[in-house]
Write a protein that holds these residues in place. Structure first.
Motif, short mmCIF file in Angstrom:
data_model
loop_
_atom_site.label_atom_id
_atom_site.label_comp_id
_atom_site.label_asym_id
_atom_site.label_seq_id
_atom_site.Cartn_x
_atom_site.Cartn_y
_atom_site.Cartn_z
N GLU A 5 46.07 92.94 84.65
CA GLU A 5 45.22 91.59 83.92
C GLU A 5 43.80 91.84 83.89
O GLU A 5 43.30 92.40 85.13
N TYR A 16 40.32 89.07 83.73
CA TYR A 16 39.89 87.75 83.24
C TYR A 16 38.57 87.71 83.26
O TYR A 16 37.46 88.18 83.93
N SER A 25 46.95 89.89 79.84
CA SER A 25 48.02 90.69 80.80
C SER A 25 48.74 91.57 80.08
O SER A 25 49.03 91.44 78.86
N THR A 69 45.88 85.13 78.19
CA THR A 69 46.19 84.27 79.23
C THR A 69 45.23 83.56 79.92
O THR A 69 44.08 83.76 79.71
N ASN A 91 44.13 81.08 83.40
CA ASN A 91 44.28 80.46 84.57
C ASN A 91 43.71 79.15 84.97
O ASN A 91 42.49 79.15 84.65
N TYR A 121 46.50 77.56 91.84
CA TYR A 121 46.22 77.56 90.34
C TYR A 121 47.67 77.98 89.48
O TYR A 121 48.44 78.27 90.16
N SER A 169 49.10 79.83 85.98
CA SER A 169 48.81 80.86 85.03
C SER A 169 49.65 80.75 83.78
O SER A 169 50.80 80.71 83.82
N CYS A 227 51.10 79.24 92.03
CA CYS A 227 50.24 80.59 92.14
C CYS A 227 49.30 80.18 93.28
O CYS A 227 48.64 79.15 93.50
N GLU A 242 52.24 84.63 92.67
CA GLU A 242 52.50 83.96 91.50
C GLU A 242 53.99 83.72 91.50
O GLU A 242 54.77 84.71 91.49
#
Length: 199
Positions: free
Chosen positions: A74, A76, A88, A120, A122, A134, A136, A170, A182
């Motif tokens: 992944e 971000y 991802s 994705t 988060n 968090y 996701s 997560c 996660e």
């Protein structure tokens, strides 16, 4: 000599005071790599190879490779203190074959490979020092490639299906690098564990 020492001291103090601000600005990107157990596409893989290799001949030996692990990568970008957006990529494979017990000759082979690509996001719930909680969320598609080979069969089929990643539980430990866990449902596995690096 004293002047040079003073310049070095002032420069060091200036850089050290600017370091936290520089870190907040520069370290907006994050790369994550993980392995997940029992992903949704893995269940589909098992169904595909099961239905694709039904054979009721008792004289055949059945050999299976049915992994329950999805490999994930992944990336971000940090938007603000609570939101990251990115993508991802997940993949996995399963196969089954039947062979003649006397000669070991393969009579049939069925394999299913999948790749899932999701956009994705988060969303951070809470952060306490280096520990962050968090969720996701992702939306994308999975591509399945089903291959069947046998005495009178040699074909490959491709099938795309929508994919949804929902990981509400997560946690991540670390700042510029660390580990994360996660738990949820989707292409990354019911339980997904890995590491990350921010840059």
């Amino acid at each position: 000599m004293k002047r040079l020492f003073m310049l070095l001291l002032v420069g060091t103090l200036a850089l050290s005071s600017a370091a936290p601000t520089q870190a907040q600005v520069d370290h907006r990107w994050e790369i994550k790599a993980s392995a997940g157990l029992l992903s949704t596409p893995e269940y589909i893989n098992l169904i595909l190879i099961g239905l694709g290799s039904l054979n009721f001949d008792d004289n055949l030996v059945r050999q299976e490779f049915t992994p329950c692990t999805a490999l994930n990568v992944e990336i971000y970008r940090q938007v603000n203190h609570w939101l990251q957006v990115g993508a991802s990529l997940s993949s996995g494979y399963a196969n089954v074959s039947t062979s003649q017990p006397e000669t070991g000759t393969m009579s049939r082979h069925t394999g299913s490979f999948h790749t899932s690509l999701c956009l994705t996001a988060n969303t951070r719930y809470k952060q306490k020092k280096n520990l962050s909680y968090y969720g996701s969320w992702g939306l994308g598609a999975s591509m399945f490639v089903l291959t069947q080979k046998g005495d009178d069969l040699n074909e490959t089929n491709v099938a795309p299906i929508p994919m949804l990643n929902i990981y509400p539980f997560c946690m991540k430990i670390g700042n510029l690098r660390g580990a994360y866990l996660e738990v949820g449902w989707g292409a990354k596995g019911v339980v997904n564990f890995g590491g990350f690096v921010r840059f």
